[in-house]
Scaffold this motif. Sequence first.
Motif, short mmCIF file in Angstrom:
data_model
loop_
_atom_site.label_atom_id
_atom_site.label_comp_id
_atom_site.label_asym_id
_atom_site.label_seq_id
_atom_site.Cartn_x
_atom_site.Cartn_y
_atom_site.Cartn_z
N MET A 1 0.85 -1.20 0.00
CA MET A 1 0.00 0.00 0.00
C MET A 1 0.89 1.24 0.00
O MET A 1 2.10 1.18 -0.06
CB MET A 1 -0.93 0.00 1.22
CG MET A 1 -1.90 -1.16 1.25
SD MET A 1 -2.98 -1.25 -0.19
CE MET A 1 -4.14 0.05 0.22
N ARG A 190 -11.94 -10.55 -5.09
CA ARG A 190 -10.60 -11.07 -4.82
C ARG A 190 -10.26 -12.15 -5.85
O ARG A 190 -9.13 -12.20 -6.35
CB ARG A 190 -10.56 -11.63 -3.39
CG ARG A 190 -9.23 -12.23 -2.98
CD ARG A 190 -8.10 -11.22 -2.90
NE ARG A 190 -8.33 -10.17 -1.90
CZ ARG A 190 -7.46 -9.18 -1.63
NH1 ARG A 190 -6.31 -9.12 -2.29
NH2 ARG A 190 -7.76 -8.27 -0.73
N PRO A 243 -11.00 -3.96 0.47
CA PRO A 243 -9.70 -4.39 -0.10
C PRO A 243 -9.84 -5.34 -1.29
O PRO A 243 -8.97 -5.35 -2.16
CB PRO A 243 -9.00 -5.06 1.09
CG PRO A 243 -10.09 -5.41 2.05
CD PRO A 243 -11.18 -4.41 1.86
#
Length: 544
Positions: A1, A190, A243
Amino acid sequence: MARPVARLGTGKGAAMDSQVRHILALSRRGLLRGGLGMAALAALQPGAARRALAQPAFGSNPFTLGVASGDPWPDGMVLWTRLAPAPLEGGGMPMLAVPVAWDLAEDAGFRTIIRQGEALARPELGHALHVELTGLPAGSSFHYRFRVGGWESPVGRTRTAPAADGSPRRLRFVNAGCQNYEHGFFSAWRHIAAEDDLDFVFHYGDYIYEGGPRGGQPRRHNSAEVYSLEAYRNRYALYKLDPDLAAAQAAHPFLPSFDDHEVDNDWAGPFSEEDGSRRDRPAVPPEIFALRKQAAFQAWYEHMPLRPSQLPRGPEITAYRGLRFGRLLEVSVLDTRSFRTDQPCGGATAASCPAREDPAAQMIGPQQERWLSDRLRPGRARWSLLAQQVPMLQRDTGADTPRYAMDKWDGYPAARDRLFARVQESGLQGLVVVSGDVHAAWAGTLLRDFARPERGAVGVEFTASSISSGGDGTEHLPATPRILARNPHLAFFNNRRGYTLHEVTAQTVTARFRAVAAVSHPAAAREDRGYFAVEHGSPALNPG
Ligand code: FE
Ligand code: CA
């Protein structure tokens, strides 16, 4: 990140003070009195920004919303980010234009940088950036990142489309959408992030849901129903902080489109859901609904990797557009919301009524229909993909007499008939339609006339299930056997959450329906549910 690589100033307050001093200095030189002079105009250009505009210092990461890329063309694409150190509170940026550096590289370590530049993150657009690149080699992969105030964004991966006259051996894409945050976790995103070699992800819409928190669900919306630009921004931010979604957007280029929930459930052209047909909520006049559309479209544009030509003008937006992936695939991204007539027969699932048979009924509107009609002919590409929102296949869900969902193409049979007539008359082969919206996976054959199969088929449709909307789901619904029996052109149904992975070659288009075991908890495993292949020139589904 993101990580801080340098610190400028002592915090946000110090940076804003320096900006205020800078503007006062400009003003004292008379540049802000009686219109901007040439020097001030030059100072507003990105090239001069490094010299003219102070960089704010960020006490916390401004890249909370991640990065994305979109609309790949043979020589470029759009790189996206939005500066938002306080993403759920309007962004937290000073009300100034802020220069942001971007890098495009061949490798993830940025040792071989191909392009660099600077773009202005403007307060008018919530400090979103849409960097439109051209002149890049076709069919190539790249890595990209943004830098501002000593912070670096996450690294994104993107690619250009194949050369317009090229014949790629294979293309791969995903169709996905309907991601109600409250209904569950985004494990499907994901798994999409981990898919290899995707040329693009088509997002058919329902990227956000506009409603307030309902309670008793796996997650919770961050405000009451959204109406204002700031509330829409905060809602997009809530979703983009997920995320799994952030990983998918950083991994592949997207083709964004919207459906109803980016604005308001089941809206139609100028009409809100509250069009007077509901007793429990007052009608919203079109001129008032236009104000909400303006806020909603601006927020959608701000949060999607769209070309600046898709910038909305007031309550109107031109979101339908064409893309090419060599001579193998032409994509027409449709807008089935903005130009449609109001849903007939009460708008829900109902028996047919005279309004449904109105030959003047519109699903995409005359202008988009002409644009699309010109693309639906042989010789432009081997396969023609209609990337759109609501199911086109007829689904009679009645028990004895027919009933149709009036918000889908089933509510607009005259518009569907014009489209199918055009395909059959032009002799176009290789029509593939993808859709979503119904929170379940479907597949079937698009018959020229669903009541008269002998008139032939014009193409196939694959409807993706939802990423999360509808909750964990089941394999089937009690009504499924009856619906499949009443609609023999339907070949597949599944009520788990997930997405569809498509592969295109000269001979076949395949669809792999990928599901997740559950959305009520994060990190659910991937489980495949169905697989079909369509041979070019033979619009029928072959299970595999
Ligand atoms: Fe939905
Ligand atoms: Ca929808």
